[in-house]
Design an enzyme around this catalytic site. Structure first.
Site, short mmCIF file in Angstrom:
data_model
loop_
_atom_site.label_atom_id
_atom_site.label_comp_id
_atom_site.label_asym_id
_atom_site.label_seq_id
_atom_site.Cartn_x
_atom_site.Cartn_y
_atom_site.Cartn_z
N GLY A 710 -18.64 40.68 13.31
CA GLY A 710 -19.80 39.86 12.99
C GLY A 710 -19.55 38.37 13.11
N GLU A 711 -18.32 37.94 13.02
CA GLU A 711 -18.06 36.51 12.94
C GLU A 711 -17.25 35.93 14.08
OE1 GLU A 711 -17.88 35.36 8.42
OE2 GLU A 711 -17.52 37.48 8.66
MO1 MOS Z 1 -19.94 36.00 6.40
S1 MOS Z 1 -20.01 33.93 6.40
O1 MOS Z 1 -18.51 36.27 5.50
O2 MOS Z 1 -21.33 36.55 5.57
#
Ligand code: MOS
Length: 747
Positions: A710-711
């Site tokens: 996701g990141e």
């Molecule tokens: Mo992410 S910034 O750890 O939701």
């Protein structure tokens, strides 16, 4: 034991499966937090402070109280009682810090946007109008909102488990003695998350078994934590609190912690004796909820003429709030990116009169990798070598500080494969070599990285007599496809078709999951589900006749395959077993907790490539192409995976070229608190994006071979773009965002 047991996932895993909540979302039937139908619902609107520092002398509610639809104006005087629970910086990490300036309960003002009162009315419009008529008298104090005007006289206590200063060898001395030196400063702007769905809470008090019961619908990435925090705030047992969130319309870390509207809704509901909804307005999200702090970073790299790095010093400053603390660990990835004989990481913090900053997509790595990977590019240019070659030359064999091997790295492979697919022009490149009309064309590259985090997670798996299998976990569906990919995993491990598996999430009545943050959900929940499958198998074995061979055998000999318990060719059909034993269903429970001291340094890696066109006269930067190649272990779903990487890269474009929260430091207030003045990328800003990944499972890091995705997609993008702008123009822009003014002001 080394790593986790390797499992084969040969069914739907890895395929391009449509995300299950897609239909509900596009047809408008998905219920978002503010949309839950609740009888007798009233609306509350907060009255925010419009000064950044001072004291509330009086609050005049007399006009507001007589306005149409108004039921109650809540101030400190009629605020129901609650306990001021410890906040995260007061070292109670089990609470989900309730934005520590407890709404409406403060006399002191610490930042503009702090909630000082609230109006409860029959409609949102009535509440909003009356909120404007509440008059607050202040004694105005001195504020500081400018990071450059604040004394940086503090160091963070803890940066993801590490101290603020880390040293290895004599970094300063080695830097001074280095044959080639880079010493650059990289100031970055503050950012706000701007999800499409603003923060919202509906709070309802009722009674259950003679005791108070609180139901909260909340936009939250961490419902189990919220439940615990509410129970502490209101002196209830967790069983007296239920928190629900079925869909989230974007979060990006901004809904990871609890924000004041959530607590305020509960307080207003108690004060007025009716369910209350608070939808934070777009404007009130700037100040009402958190942001990525502005930062001032400096990177010094010393190297030999042959390209070997001998010293890295990464230092700098991030801001936090006056009272509450969030520390941005921007030096974190520098701990393990490159081989060096000496290293110094040194973070400071300053206090600003702002809402407390918070996690925003790859919180530490997004700013940190911009600085580090820009400096690496500067070094490659100074050494006259290819920036990919420079990275390969300084590839570490193991984690520099922890001394552990990497669970799986593959950065070299990502750079190589990405370069091939992108058509990277290798070797030392002089800038200003390519143009197209008024545009100068350039290419840029950066590494990407994100740690493989895991959170304690519990889950249940229910095998129903009709053959359907249900996953239960109080995880959150952030739009990432949690329910889809976990169903794929379970279907493959059980050897049944995907359509037979579904998932229930987003409700604290389910077994507690972790925060949907840190890109940690997929691996952690997957681990809990593997454990649930083991338990489910035991529960099924218990249903077998006492004299059956399988009943007497070691459970390890028995596998579940194609809906059957199987051992040495002998099979028992699970549906028949449930039927014969008159069971409607059988449930297995499981959990996963990351081990404290892992044997491996576990991170994901990737490579970002961009081609830009720069119009120097206008300072305009346009993206022509982007390509990301990532190594994150197993990719469970090609479609949702690609979407995650792409979303991260697009957000990286915002970080690089557009996003900046502007404070007017004279008043200490944010001036661009809306989507017309806070710029985020739109379709027209985004070029063709190609996404590749190296599909190598990492069972050293993750029970299901998958690290989070996701990141990582946002990391490295800003550096790749800045590096491409340099290659196009010879202008090294070290400040984010890279606005036309910044391009023109850079020589
Ligand atoms: Mo992410 S910034 O750890 O939701």
């Amino acid at each position: 034991m080394t790593g986790f047991e390797v499992i084969a996932l040969n069914g739907s895993v890895g395929k391009s499966i449509v995300r299950r909540s897609g239909y509900e979302k596009v047809t408008g039937t998905a219920t978002f937090t503010a949309e839950w139908p609740v009888n007798g619902l009233l609306h509350a609107v907060a009255v925010p402070s419009n000064i950044a520092r001072g004291k509330v002398m009086s609050i005049n509610t007399s006009v507001a109280e007589t306005m149409p639809g108004v039921r109650l104006v809540v101030t400190r005087k009629n605020l129901p009682k609650f306990t001021r629970v410890k906040t995260i910086n007061e070292s109670d990490k089990s609470t989900n810090y309730p934005s520590h300036l407890f709404p409406v309960d403060e006399v002191e003002v610490f930042f503009a946007g702090q909630y000082l009162a609230a109006v409860v009315a029959e409609s949102f419009q009535d509440a909003r109008d009356a909120a404007l008529a509440v008059k607050v008298d202040y004694e105005v104090g001195e504020h500081v909102t400018d990071i450059d005007a604040s004394p940086a006289d503090e160091r963070p206590d803890d940066l993801f488990g590490s101290p603020a200063v880390i040293t290895k060898g004599e970094a300063e001395k080695q830097f001074e003695a280095a044959q080639v030196k880079i010493d650059s400063e990289y100031p970055t702007a503050g950012n706000h998350h701007n999800p499409i769905e603003p923060h919202a809470t509906i709070a309802q008090w009722s009674e259950k078994e003679g005791k108070p019961f609180l139901t909260v619908y909340e936009t939250s990435q961490g419902l189990a934590m919220s439940q615990k925090t509410y129970s502490q705030l209101f002196g209830l047992s967790p069983k007296q609190v239920r928190v629900v969130c079925k869909f989230i319309g974007g979060a990006f870390g901004g809904k990871g912690a609890m924000w004041p509207q959530a607590v305020l809704a509960c307080l207003c509901a108690k004060a007025v004796g009716a369910p209350i909804k608070i939808e934070v307005t777009r404007g009130q999200m700037y100040g009402g909820t958190g942001h990525r702090t502005p930062m001032r970073q400096r990177v010094q790299i010393g190297a030999r003429f042959d390209g070997k790095i001998t010293s890295i010093i990464h230092s700098g400053l991030a801001s936090t709030a006056v009272k509450d603390v969030y520390d941005e660990a921007f030096t974190m990835s520098t701990r393990m990116m490159y081989q060096t004989e000496s290293l110094r990481l040194d973070q400071k913090r300053c206090r600003l009169n702002s809402q407390v900053p918070t996690f925003m997509r790859a919180p530490a790595e997004t700013p940190g990798m911009f600085a580090l990977e820009s400096a690496i590019d500067e070094l490659a240019f100074a050494l006259k070598i290819d920036p990919i070659e420079l990275r390969n030359l300084n590839e570490p064999e193991k984690d520099l500080l922890e001394g552990k091997p990497f669970s799986g790295r593959l950065l070299v492979e990502c750079l190589k494969r990405g370069a091939g697919a992108f058509g990277w022009q290798a070797g030392h490149q002089l800038p200003r070599q390519k143009d197209d009309g008024n545009w100068l064309i350039g290419q840029g590259v950066s590494a990407a990285t994100y740690p493989a985090f895991f959170f304690p997670t519990q889950a249940q798996l229910t095998w129903n007599a009709d053959g359907r299998v249900l996953i239960s976990c109080c995880s959150q569906e952030m739009g990432t496809g949690t329910a889809t990919v976990q169903s794929q995993l379970v279907a493959d491990v059980l050897g049944i078709p995907l359509h037979r598996v579904s998932m229930d999430l987003g409700d604290t009545d389910l077994p507690p999951g972790g925060i949907s943050g840190g890109s940690a959900t997929t691996g952690s929940l997957g681990g809990a589900l593997l454990d649930s499958i083991k338990d489910l198998k035991l529960k099924l074995i218990e249903l077998l006749p006492m004299n059956s061979t399988m009943r007497k055998a070691d459970a390890k000999q028995i596998t579940i395959r194609d809906g059957k318990l199987t051992m040495n060719g002998e099979t028992v059909d699970i549906e028949e077993l449930l039927n014969e034993t008159h069971k409607r269903s059988v449930t297995g429970s499981g959990k996963f907790a990351p081990s404290k001291e892992g044997e491996y340094s576990a991170h994901s890696f990737g490579a970002q490539f961009v081609e830009v066109a720069v119009d120097e006269k206008l300072g305009m930067v346009r993206l022509r192409r982007m390509l990301g190649c990532f190594a994150c272990g197993t990719i469970l779903n090609a479609r949702t995976g690609r979407s995650q990487f792409m979303g991260g890269m697009i957000m990286g474009v915002g970080h690089a070229l557009q996003e900046a929260t502007h404070w007017d430091h004279r008043y200490g207030r944010i001036t661009n608190d809306n989507l017309s003045e806070y710029h985020v990328p739109v379709n027209a800003d985004i070029p063709d994006i190609e996404i590749l990944w190296i599909d190598t499972p990492d069972f050293n890091a993750s029970p299901i071979g998958a690290k989070g995705i996701g990141e990582i997609g946002i990391t490295g993008v800003a550096a790749a773009i800045a590096n491409a702008v340099f290659n196009a123009t010879g202008r090294r822009v070290r400040e984010l965002p890279i606005t036309p003014a910044n391009v023109m002001a850079t020589a």
